[in-house]
Design a protein around this motif. Sequence first.
Motif, short mmCIF file in Angstrom:
data_model
loop_
_atom_site.label_atom_id
_atom_site.label_comp_id
_atom_site.label_asym_id
_atom_site.label_seq_id
_atom_site.Cartn_x
_atom_site.Cartn_y
_atom_site.Cartn_z
N LEU A 52 1.18 -1.06 0.31
CA LEU A 52 -0.18 0.17 -0.08
C LEU A 52 0.87 0.82 0.03
O LEU A 52 0.42 2.50 -0.90
CB LEU A 52 -0.99 0.18 0.65
CG LEU A 52 -0.98 1.58 1.68
CD1 LEU A 52 -3.49 1.85 0.57
CD2 LEU A 52 -2.75 1.51 2.40
N ARG A 53 2.15 1.09 1.35
CA ARG A 53 2.64 2.56 1.39
C ARG A 53 3.91 2.49 -0.17
O ARG A 53 3.36 4.07 -0.88
CB ARG A 53 3.67 2.50 2.25
CG ARG A 53 4.23 3.38 2.84
CD ARG A 53 4.98 2.70 3.99
NE ARG A 53 5.58 3.74 4.74
CZ ARG A 53 6.46 4.51 4.34
NH1 ARG A 53 7.37 4.15 3.96
NH2 ARG A 53 6.87 5.34 5.49
N ASN A 74 2.69 1.52 -3.74
CA ASN A 74 1.63 2.06 -4.69
C ASN A 74 1.48 3.67 -4.28
O ASN A 74 1.10 4.20 -5.14
CB ASN A 74 0.16 1.21 -4.32
CG ASN A 74 0.19 -0.24 -4.98
OD1 ASN A 74 1.47 0.08 -5.50
ND2 ASN A 74 -0.22 -1.00 -4.63
N LEU A 75 1.81 4.03 -2.69
CA LEU A 75 1.58 5.19 -3.24
C LEU A 75 2.58 6.54 -3.43
O LEU A 75 1.98 7.23 -3.88
CB LEU A 75 0.32 5.51 -1.19
CG LEU A 75 0.32 6.83 -0.99
CD1 LEU A 75 -0.72 7.79 -1.73
CD2 LEU A 75 -0.24 7.21 0.70
N PHE A 76 3.25 5.49 -2.72
CA PHE A 76 4.33 6.97 -3.56
C PHE A 76 4.84 7.38 -4.76
O PHE A 76 5.02 8.22 -5.01
CB PHE A 76 5.48 6.85 -2.04
CG PHE A 76 5.96 7.09 -0.74
CD1 PHE A 76 4.95 6.71 -0.26
CD2 PHE A 76 6.58 8.72 -0.52
CE1 PHE A 76 4.65 7.18 1.25
CE2 PHE A 76 6.19 8.61 0.68
CZ PHE A 76 5.04 8.41 1.16
N GLN A 99 2.61 6.73 -6.41
CA GLN A 99 1.65 7.91 -7.62
C GLN A 99 1.29 9.13 -6.68
O GLN A 99 0.96 10.24 -7.79
CB GLN A 99 0.47 7.60 -7.06
CG GLN A 99 -0.51 6.08 -7.37
CD GLN A 99 -2.19 5.43 -7.01
OE1 GLN A 99 -3.31 6.21 -7.35
NE2 GLN A 99 -1.79 4.53 -6.63
N LEU A 100 2.63 9.66 -6.46
CA LEU A 100 2.61 11.06 -6.07
C LEU A 100 3.09 11.89 -7.16
O LEU A 100 1.97 12.70 -7.05
CB LEU A 100 3.26 11.19 -4.63
CG LEU A 100 3.02 10.64 -3.25
CD1 LEU A 100 4.31 11.09 -2.55
CD2 LEU A 100 1.83 10.61 -2.48
N ASP A 101 3.94 11.72 -7.89
CA ASP A 101 3.64 12.64 -9.27
C ASP A 101 2.68 12.28 -10.13
O ASP A 101 3.43 12.64 -10.98
CB ASP A 101 5.18 12.08 -9.19
CG ASP A 101 6.27 12.65 -8.35
OD1 ASP A 101 6.15 14.13 -7.72
OD2 ASP A 101 7.24 12.38 -8.21
N ALA A 102 2.00 11.56 -10.40
CA ALA A 102 1.07 11.85 -11.28
C ALA A 102 0.52 12.11 -11.65
O ALA A 102 0.02 12.82 -10.98
CB ALA A 102 0.27 9.70 -10.79
N PRO A 103 0.27 12.61 -12.89
CA PRO A 103 -0.89 13.75 -13.38
C PRO A 103 -1.68 13.79 -12.73
O PRO A 103 -2.45 11.91 -12.85
CB PRO A 103 -0.16 14.16 -14.70
CG PRO A 103 -0.06 12.59 -14.90
CD PRO A 103 0.27 11.64 -14.54
N PHE A 104 -3.12 14.36 -12.68
CA PHE A 104 -4.05 13.99 -12.14
C PHE A 104 -5.16 15.55 -12.34
O PHE A 104 -4.58 16.19 -12.44
CB PHE A 104 -4.80 13.33 -10.53
CG PHE A 104 -3.97 15.34 -9.90
CD1 PHE A 104 -2.87 15.15 -9.11
CD2 PHE A 104 -5.22 15.54 -9.41
CE1 PHE A 104 -2.38 16.53 -8.34
CE2 PHE A 104 -5.31 16.51 -8.39
CZ PHE A 104 -3.18 17.11 -8.01
N GLU A 141 -10.88 17.54 -8.98
CA GLU A 141 -11.80 18.00 -9.06
C GLU A 141 -13.39 19.03 -9.59
O GLU A 141 -11.98 20.26 -8.98
CB GLU A 141 -12.64 17.64 -8.25
CG GLU A 141 -12.59 16.09 -7.68
CD GLU A 141 -12.37 16.03 -6.15
OE1 GLU A 141 -13.93 16.61 -5.40
OE2 GLU A 141 -12.49 14.83 -5.88
#
Lengths: 172, 211
Positions: free
Chosen positions: B66-67, B69-71, B73-78, B81
């Motif tokens: 989990l940790r 995967n999370l780290f 994704q931190l730089d992934a564009p999003f 909302e």
Amino acid sequence: MIAIRDDRDRNAFAALFDHFAPRLKGFIIRSGAPAHQAEEIVQDVMLTIWRKAAMFDPHRAQVSAWIYQIARNRQIDIARKENRPMPEELRQEPGSEPDASQILGLEQEAGQLKQALSRLKPEQREMIEKAYLGELTHMEISAQTGLPLGTIKSRIRLGLQRLRHELKDLDQ
Amino acid sequence: MSAITHHPSDAMLAAYAAGNLPHPFAVVVASHVSLCGQCRATFEAHQAVGGVVLEESHAVPVSPSLRENLFAQLDAPFAPEPVYERSGVYPGPVMEAFKGRAPRWKTLGMGVRQDILSRDVNGSVRLLYIPPGQAVPDHSHGGLELTLVLQGSFSDETGRFGVGDLEIADEALEHTPIADEGEACICLAATDARLRFRALVPRLLQPIFRI
Ligand SMILES: [Zn+2]
Ligand SMILES: [Zn+2]
């Protein structure tokens, strides 16, 4: 949290993760999610914290309160497949100086609240937990008296007044 | 703007903070909190209690993946909302329910207009437009009704309601809200059950036909 917000500090975020992720998982499981889904929600919530860090305002919320709201939002969005309506955000004045006494005051009030909760009888405490896990309707909450709010309300209100003075466009 | 004098109960704000109000009521309470500093403070106080409950939750270890995967994704564009802001008399939560559009009024007769924002098994939430001096038909309630004034004001048997005021009506109340003179009254109204209108004609005929 401020280091995460202002400096995008990953070490600070790792420390926040180590503190909150297991608690979030326990909290989410208690509110009825199966363990595998709980981890997904924990991951979503932590990612939202990282992405929305700029919204965090230490004058008005404790980190735990802010994370609580994000976690409940995520749980509700999943359960109801619709976005939960939230109030308009109050915007912070850009470059406004942090008010250390206000932040400290909020911390002290939250500490007192924690103590007040720990002194409750187990049944009372369980009622509070149920209410904030979203297990009680407002009618059921109405039937319960003595939610321990008085201690922190005034402090948060003071912070709000301060903010409202700064935000001239809020009260047109 | 005159001061707000009618607020949701503390228990309702607690249920809202915990995410346990049905959606139509949550739209109305979110709108009231957007307009009312006092209730925002109470709402935030409830969030603080929720935060303590979270903080004191029994910690359950999370898996190492989990940790990671999370780290990762931190730089992934999003895509952030969309944020809906107040537009005219409509607070952010109403604009969100509109998805940013303008109201589409449908005439109900006597100059009264409505725009239904959402309706499902949980109830409905709608905007009502009531011309000055006009009444909303006399009715009783099958459940709970929350009415938030966004423009103008109305009065009924229980008092006067101006901008930001929230009226809470339940089974016990039968009322006839009448828009005050001046500006047309625009309200946001949520119900969790069908209103029971007492149509004028059947009422007049009641003594004769005993309907
Ligand atoms: Zn209020
Ligand atoms: Zn009514």
